[in-house]
Write a protein that holds these residues in place. Structure first.
Motif, PDB file in Angstrom:
ATOM      1  N   SER A   1       3.922  41.294  44.144  1.00  0.00           N
ATOM      2  CA  SER A   1       5.285  40.817  44.408  1.00  0.00           C
ATOM      3  C   SER A   1       6.028  40.483  43.114  1.00  0.00           C
ATOM      4  O   SER A   1       7.245  40.336  43.115  1.00  0.00           O
ATOM      5  CB  SER A   1       5.257  39.598  45.333  1.00  0.00           C
TER       6      SER A   1
ATOM      7  N   CYS B   1       6.397  42.558  40.822  1.00  0.00           N
ATOM      8  CA  CYS B   1       7.090  43.819  40.523  1.00  0.00           C
ATOM      9  C   CYS B   1       8.262  43.993  41.495  1.00  0.00           C
ATOM     10  O   CYS B   1       8.083  43.971  42.709  1.00  0.00           O
ATOM     11  CB  CYS B   1       6.100  44.979  40.657  1.00  0.00           C
ATOM     12  N   ARG B   2       9.462  44.183  40.955  1.00  0.00           N
ATOM     13  CA  ARG B   2      10.656  44.344  41.802  1.00  0.00           C
ATOM     14  C   ARG B   2      10.549  45.560  42.708  1.00  0.00           C
ATOM     15  O   ARG B   2      10.960  45.530  43.854  1.00  0.00           O
ATOM     16  CB  ARG B   2      11.909  44.471  40.941  1.00  0.00           C
ATOM     17  N   SER B   3       9.985  46.640  42.169  1.00  0.00           N
ATOM     18  CA  SER B   3       9.870  47.864  42.964  1.00  0.00           C
ATOM     19  C   SER B   3       8.959  47.664  44.172  1.00  0.00           C
ATOM     20  O   SER B   3       9.188  48.238  45.235  1.00  0.00           O
ATOM     21  CB  SER B   3       9.330  49.004  42.111  1.00  0.00           C
TER      22      SER B   3
ATOM     23  N   ASN C   1       8.634  44.855  45.867  1.00  0.00           N
ATOM     24  CA  ASN C   1       9.413  44.100  46.857  1.00  0.00           C
ATOM     25  C   ASN C   1      10.394  45.004  47.597  1.00  0.00           C
ATOM     26  O   ASN C   1      10.656  44.783  48.774  1.00  0.00           O
ATOM     27  CB  ASN C   1      10.143  42.939  46.189  1.00  0.00           C
ATOM     28  N   ALA C   2      10.896  46.026  46.921  1.00  0.00           N
ATOM     29  CA  ALA C   2      11.818  46.957  47.550  1.00  0.00           C
ATOM     30  C   ALA C   2      11.102  47.929  48.482  1.00  0.00           C
ATOM     31  O   ALA C   2      11.641  48.326  49.512  1.00  0.00           O
ATOM     32  CB  ALA C   2      12.591  47.736  46.488  1.00  0.00           C
TER      33      ALA C   2
ATOM     34  N   TYR D   1       4.085  51.383  47.095  1.00  0.00           N
ATOM     35  CA  TYR D   1       3.129  50.808  46.140  1.00  0.00           C
ATOM     36  C   TYR D   1       1.700  51.100  46.589  1.00  0.00           C
ATOM     37  O   TYR D   1       0.882  51.595  45.818  1.00  0.00           O
ATOM     38  CB  TYR D   1       3.372  49.299  46.040  1.00  0.00           C
TER      39      TYR D   1
ATOM     40  N   CYS E   1       5.282  50.487  39.168  1.00  0.00           N
ATOM     41  CA  CYS E   1       5.194  49.158  38.547  1.00  0.00           C
ATOM     42  C   CYS E   1       4.521  49.215  37.173  1.00  0.00           C
ATOM     43  O   CYS E   1       3.973  48.208  36.710  1.00  0.00           O
ATOM     44  CB  CYS E   1       4.448  48.196  39.464  1.00  0.00           C
TER      45      CYS E   1
ATOM     46  N   ALA F   1       5.882  46.612  34.875  1.00  0.00           N
ATOM     47  CA  ALA F   1       5.890  45.244  35.411  1.00  0.00           C
ATOM     48  C   ALA F   1       4.862  44.399  34.667  1.00  0.00           C
ATOM     49  O   ALA F   1       3.968  44.922  33.993  1.00  0.00           O
ATOM     50  CB  ALA F   1       5.563  45.282  36.897  1.00  0.00           C
TER      51      ALA F   1
ATOM     52  N   ALA G   1       1.165  42.052  38.201  1.00  0.00           N
ATOM     53  CA  ALA G   1       1.539  42.951  39.296  1.00  0.00           C
ATOM     54  C   ALA G   1       0.484  44.021  39.538  1.00  0.00           C
ATOM     55  O   ALA G   1       0.448  44.630  40.598  1.00  0.00           O
ATOM     56  CB  ALA G   1       2.880  43.621  38.997  1.00  0.00           C
TER      57      ALA G   1
END
Length: 197
Positions: free
Chosen positions: A73, A75-77, A79-80, A85, A111, A114, A118
């Motif tokens: 979580s 890593c922004r990617s 969460n998107a 992932y 990520c 990140a 992550a």
């Protein structure tokens, strides 16, 4: 008409059970994949914040497992698109001949940049094939290598018992709890019990 409805429901349950990816009760994600050496593997993901990833593989009656932990979580990617992932992680493991060796840290491409938290770091490894060198994990010190037989045994997974036949209504209920969505467990148990003989 009743028989037709039963048949449709039975087919729907069978299709769901045969799917490669499914949600397990308790919020765990189950992803199935095969390695280059045809090991049949199942990857379970669970937890909030610090996530635990467990990989269990079988081939010709032998099995091995490993565990990873991390905080994807961060890593922004992730969460998107968390599904992407986990698909990238399973794709990375799919390219290996042994899913638990040579992969001390799993870094999905989405990520790569990140923070290190992550990424999923290997923390435990279970029984390994005798012909391959053991993998040192993040928790083991180089001078204090633990023998594989002292590590905890992996829990039974859906891949561990592919030809389970329930012997009673209680067994049918257990199978339904393990393999069916919570809202369909009663119906699944009924069909499992119906077809057990």
């Amino acid at each position: 008409m009743k028989a037709w409805a039963r048949a449709v429901l039975c087919v729907a349950c069978c299709v769901w059970l045969a799917a490669g990816q499914s949600k397990r009760s308790g919020g765990e994600e189950l992803i199935r994949f095969s390695t280059k050496s045809k090991d049949a593997c199942a990857m379970t993901v669970g937890g909030q914040g610090e996530v635990k990833l467990r990989v269990v593989c079988r081939n010709q009656g032998k099995s091995y497992w490993c565990e990873y932990v991390g905080q994807p979580s961060v890593c922004r990617s992730f969460n998107a698109n968390p599904k992407q992932y986990w698909n990238q992680i399973s794709s990375e493991l799919r390219k290996t001949t042994h899913a638990c060796q040579g992969t001390a840290v799993l870094k999905p491409s989405m990520c790569q940049k990140a923070p290190a938290d992550a990424h999923m770091k290997q923390v435990a490894v279970g029984p390994k094939p005798a012909s391959q060198k053991p993998v040192k994990t993040a928790q083991e010190k180089p001078a204090q290598s633990k023998p594989a037989k002292k590590l905890p045994k992996p829990p039974k997974t859906a891949t561990a018992q592919p030809t389970l036949v329930p012997s009673s209504e209680a067994d049918a209920n257990k199978m339904a709890q393990e393999y069916c969505w919570e809202s369909l467990q009663g119906v699944c148990a009924y069909f499992i019990n119906l077809f057990k003989g």
